[in-house]
Design a protein around this motif. Structure first.
Motif, PDB file in Angstrom:
ATOM      1  N   ILE A 192       0.826  -1.210   0.000  1.00 32.47           N
ATOM      2  CA  ILE A 192       0.000   0.000   0.000  1.00 32.47           C
ATOM      3  C   ILE A 192       0.862   1.263   0.000  1.00 32.47           C
ATOM      4  O   ILE A 192       0.414   2.337  -0.366  1.00 32.47           O
ATOM      5  CB  ILE A 192      -0.972   0.021   1.198  1.00 32.47           C
ATOM      6  N   PHE A 193       2.144   1.115   0.377  1.00 37.55           N
ATOM      7  CA  PHE A 193       3.024   2.279   0.447  1.00 37.55           C
ATOM      8  C   PHE A 193       3.883   2.475  -0.796  1.00 37.55           C
ATOM      9  O   PHE A 193       4.637   3.442  -0.882  1.00 37.55           O
ATOM     10  CB  PHE A 193       3.928   2.156   1.681  1.00 37.55           C
ATOM     11  N   GLU A 194       3.794   1.557  -1.741  1.00 39.89           N
ATOM     12  CA  GLU A 194       4.579   1.689  -2.979  1.00 39.89           C
ATOM     13  C   GLU A 194       4.270   3.015  -3.661  1.00 39.89           C
ATOM     14  O   GLU A 194       3.109   3.400  -3.823  1.00 39.89           O
ATOM     15  CB  GLU A 194       4.269   0.534  -3.927  1.00 39.89           C
ATOM     16  N   HIS A 201       4.970   5.950  -2.521  1.00 36.77           N
ATOM     17  CA  HIS A 201       4.712   7.023  -1.567  1.00 36.77           C
ATOM     18  C   HIS A 201       5.926   7.221  -0.659  1.00 36.77           C
ATOM     19  O   HIS A 201       6.751   6.328  -0.492  1.00 36.77           O
ATOM     20  CB  HIS A 201       3.467   6.702  -0.731  1.00 36.77           C
ATOM     21  N   ASP A 202       5.979   8.417  -0.063  1.00 39.91           N
ATOM     22  CA  ASP A 202       7.105   8.763   0.802  1.00 39.91           C
ATOM     23  C   ASP A 202       6.788   8.629   2.281  1.00 39.91           C
ATOM     24  O   ASP A 202       7.699   8.474   3.096  1.00 39.91           O
ATOM     25  CB  ASP A 202       7.536  10.219   0.550  1.00 39.91           C
ATOM     26  N   ALA A 203       5.512   8.736   2.646  1.00 44.27           N
ATOM     27  CA  ALA A 203       5.168   8.818   4.060  1.00 44.27           C
ATOM     28  C   ALA A 203       3.710   8.417   4.283  1.00 44.27           C
ATOM     29  O   ALA A 203       2.943   8.239   3.333  1.00 44.27           O
ATOM     30  CB  ALA A 203       5.412  10.241   4.568  1.00 44.27           C
ATOM     31  N   LEU A 204       3.361   8.290   5.533  1.00 47.61           N
ATOM     32  CA  LEU A 204       1.976   7.996   5.922  1.00 47.61           C
ATOM     33  C   LEU A 204       1.642   8.796   7.160  1.00 47.61           C
ATOM     34  O   LEU A 204       2.527   9.384   7.802  1.00 47.61           O
ATOM     35  CB  LEU A 204       1.795   6.511   6.225  1.00 47.61           C
ATOM     36  N   LEU A 205       0.372   8.827   7.530  1.00 47.94           N
ATOM     37  CA  LEU A 205      -0.085   9.504   8.732  1.00 47.94           C
ATOM     38  C   LEU A 205      -0.312   8.488   9.846  1.00 47.94           C
ATOM     39  O   LEU A 205      -0.936   7.446   9.624  1.00 47.94           O
ATOM     40  CB  LEU A 205      -1.382  10.264   8.465  1.00 47.94           C
ATOM     41  N   GLY A 206       0.210   8.789  11.033  1.00 46.45           N
ATOM     42  CA  GLY A 206      -0.019   7.954  12.204  1.00 46.45           C
ATOM     43  C   GLY A 206      -0.680   8.764  13.299  1.00 46.45           C
ATOM     44  O   GLY A 206      -0.468   9.968  13.415  1.00 46.45           O
ATOM     45  N   VAL A 232       3.509  12.684  10.687  1.00 45.26           N
ATOM     46  CA  VAL A 232       3.867  12.189   9.356  1.00 45.26           C
ATOM     47  C   VAL A 232       5.089  11.292   9.525  1.00 45.26           C
ATOM     48  O   VAL A 232       6.126  11.724  10.031  1.00 45.26           O
ATOM     49  CB  VAL A 232       4.191  13.351   8.396  1.00 45.26           C
ATOM     50  N   VAL A 233       4.951  10.034   9.130  1.00 51.13           N
ATOM     51  CA  VAL A 233       6.024   9.050   9.276  1.00 51.13           C
ATOM     52  C   VAL A 233       6.644   8.788   7.909  1.00 51.13           C
ATOM     53  O   VAL A 233       5.968   8.309   6.990  1.00 51.13           O
ATOM     54  CB  VAL A 233       5.493   7.736   9.868  1.00 51.13           C
ATOM     55  N   CYS A 234       7.918   9.137   7.773  1.00 47.18           N
ATOM     56  CA  CYS A 234       8.618   8.884   6.513  1.00 47.18           C
ATOM     57  C   CYS A 234       8.971   7.408   6.410  1.00 47.18           C
ATOM     58  O   CYS A 234       9.474   6.795   7.358  1.00 47.18           O
ATOM     59  CB  CYS A 234       9.888   9.733   6.434  1.00 47.18           C
ATOM     60  N   LEU A 235       8.758   6.820   5.219  1.00 50.53           N
ATOM     61  CA  LEU A 235       8.928   5.389   5.011  1.00 50.53           C
ATOM     62  C   LEU A 235      10.370   4.990   4.713  1.00 50.53           C
ATOM     63  O   LEU A 235      10.817   3.913   5.100  1.00 50.53           O
ATOM     64  CB  LEU A 235       8.022   4.933   3.870  1.00 50.53           C
ATOM     65  N   ASN A 236      11.068   5.821   3.962  1.00 53.76           N
ATOM     66  CA  ASN A 236      12.466   5.531   3.578  1.00 53.76           C
ATOM     67  C   ASN A 236      12.598   4.146   2.944  1.00 53.76           C
ATOM     68  O   ASN A 236      13.501   3.367   3.284  1.00 53.76           O
ATOM     69  CB  ASN A 236      13.389   5.650   4.797  1.00 53.76           C
ATOM     70  N   LEU A 237      11.701   3.845   2.020  1.00 56.44           N
ATOM     71  CA  LEU A 237      11.684   2.517   1.409  1.00 56.44           C
ATOM     72  C   LEU A 237      12.931   2.231   0.573  1.00 56.44           C
ATOM     73  O   LEU A 237      13.357   1.074   0.470  1.00 56.44           O
ATOM     74  CB  LEU A 237      10.429   2.366   0.536  1.00 56.44           C
ATOM     75  N   LYS A 238      13.533   3.258  -0.009  1.00 53.38           N
ATOM     76  CA  LYS A 238      14.738   3.023  -0.814  1.00 53.38           C
ATOM     77  C   LYS A 238      15.902   2.566   0.062  1.00 53.38           C
ATOM     78  O   LYS A 238      16.710   1.734  -0.346  1.00 53.38           O
ATOM     79  CB  LYS A 238      15.117   4.292  -1.589  1.00 53.38           C
ATOM     80  N   LYS A 239      15.976   3.119   1.270  1.00 59.68           N
ATOM     81  CA  LYS A 239      17.042   2.721   2.191  1.00 59.68           C
ATOM     82  C   LYS A 239      16.750   1.379   2.842  1.00 59.68           C
ATOM     83  O   LYS A 239      17.660   0.585   3.091  1.00 59.68           O
ATOM     84  CB  LYS A 239      17.221   3.780   3.289  1.00 59.68           C
ATOM     85  N   PRO A 271      -2.428   7.123   0.976  1.00 60.57           N
ATOM     86  CA  PRO A 271      -3.806   7.405   1.402  1.00 60.57           C
ATOM     87  C   PRO A 271      -4.207   6.514   2.570  1.00 60.57           C
ATOM     88  O   PRO A 271      -5.196   5.775   2.525  1.00 60.57           O
ATOM     89  CB  PRO A 271      -4.617   7.095   0.139  1.00 60.57           C
ATOM     90  N   PHE A 272      -3.441   6.586   3.649  1.00 59.77           N
ATOM     91  CA  PHE A 272      -3.601   5.665   4.770  1.00 59.77           C
ATOM     92  C   PHE A 272      -3.348   6.387   6.081  1.00 59.77           C
ATOM     93  O   PHE A 272      -2.401   7.167   6.201  1.00 59.77           O
ATOM     94  CB  PHE A 272      -2.603   4.511   4.624  1.00 59.77           C
TER      95      PHE A 272
END
Length: 353
Positions: free
Chosen positions: A178-180, A182-187, A199-206, A258-259
């Motif tokens: 669901i995060f593909e 995107h850079d961040a989500l709301l918690g 706002v929580v940054c995902l840092n998926l590339k790292k 959108p989460f």
């Protein structure tokens, strides 16, 4: 607020099966002849223990902390006295830490006897009490007691900053796909004293495994400082906090998923209702006519170009999920959150499909 449920896209709220873990139990309320065990290891319980020590010493001569023994010293004041105060002041605080650690150890022993907590290898301690040197000392002392008694449970403080663990854990409520893109989500972390959104940054590339999550921006509202806050007013304020965060993320060109992942005290029904355990929140959150995900969806129907999805779980569960990157070697593990009350959750690690 609307009575209609929020769209169920990702599965039930309060789900026992999450992407990385099975939730074996949460919100367990242990009792004995003296009442709820959790009441003995809350922030308030520590202050009662400290007050008792101050009264004893005051009767014997002089309270080393001075003033009225019923007066509440802040976490910062206690930490300063513990580290840089005179020996007598540090000694009375250390005595309270010892008593509290003994109570915490007793509570852990009781949890360990539960069927759903059997074979627990590690327990992480979170909550507001952990966010102090006094709290860290109490956790360390309880860990030492468990080792000395040859109880095979490792105890540690939650790795994330205590104020951020409940936001970071929200990312582990949803599957990674669901995060593909995107850079961040709301918690959101809802507690008996505070409501925090971030706002929580995902840092998926790292780190595609979500091990490099970090809180970019957050907002805090201390509803416990208000004289009287109604439930609908609290939800309105939370929605306003989320909207401000969305606006800030958009200005910085952060692509928000959108989460919204939400942690809230209590037992969470699959439809998003709170069945019990939310008595410390402002107003009646346990009413069958109130649905928190639906109320949030009504206020934030879309994030970017997509309809928003809100997923709700117990707050101790969500805090515990922030520990997933650090529990790779543990099959059975749990979390205890020490705050207004004692939150708890027990997990079994699983291999995502």
């Amino acid at each position: 607020m609307t009575d209609s449920p929020a769209p169920a896209i990702l599965g039930p709220h309060g789900a026992p099966t999450l992407p990385a873990v099975e939730v074996a139990s949460y919100n367990v309320e242990l009792k004995d002849e003296e009442g709820f065990l959790g009441d003995r290891v809350s922030k308030g319980a520590f202050r009662e223990i400290l007050s008792t020590w101050r009264k004893r010493l005051g009767e014997a001569g002089e309270d080393p902390l001075g003033g009225d023994p019923r007066e509440e010293l802040s976490k910062k004041q206690l930490d300063t006295l513990l580290e840089t105060g005179d020996a007598d002041a540090a000694g009375v605080i250390q005595s309270a830490i010892e008593d509290f650690a003994q109570e915490l150890t007793r509570v852990i022993r009781r949890f360990a006897r539960l069927k759903t907590w059997r074979d627990t290898e590690r327990i992480a301690i979170g909550g507001g009490f952990r966010a102090s040197r006094v709290g860290e000392r109490a956790i360390g002392r309880a860990a030492a007691i468990l080792k000395a008694e040859k109880i095979p449970i490792a105890l540690s403080a939650i790795h994330a900053e205590p104020d951020e663990a409940g936001l970071i854990g929200a990312a582990h409520l949803a599957p990674r796909w669901i995060f593909e893109g995107h850079d961040a989500l709301l918690g959101v972390d809802i507690g008996g004293t505070n409501i925090r959104a971030g706002v929580v940054c995902l840092n998926l590339k790292k780190a595609p495994d979500l091990s490099k999550l970090r809180v970019w921006k957050s907002e805090l509202w201390r509803h416990g400082d208000e004289k009287k806050v109604e439930r609908d007013a609290a939800i309105k304020e939370l929605i306003a906090m989320l909207r401000r965060l969305i606006d800030r993320a958009e200005k910085e060109k952060l692509r928000l998923a959108p989460f919204i992942g939400v942690g809230c005290p209590g037992v969470i029904a699959p439809d998003g209702a709170i069945e019990r355990g939310a008595q410390n929140l402002p107003g009646n959150w346990e009413s069958r006519s109130f649905n928190l995900p639906a109320a949030l969806h009504e206020g934030i129907a879309r994030i970017g170009d997509h309809e928003s999805t809100i997923l709700l779980h117990n707050d101790a569960v969500v805090q515990g999920l922030s520990e997933i990157p650090f529990m790779a070697e543990a099959k059975h593990w749990g979390v205890l959150t020490i705050g207004t009350g004692l939150g708890n959750a027990r997990f079994e690690s699983r291999t995502p499909a």
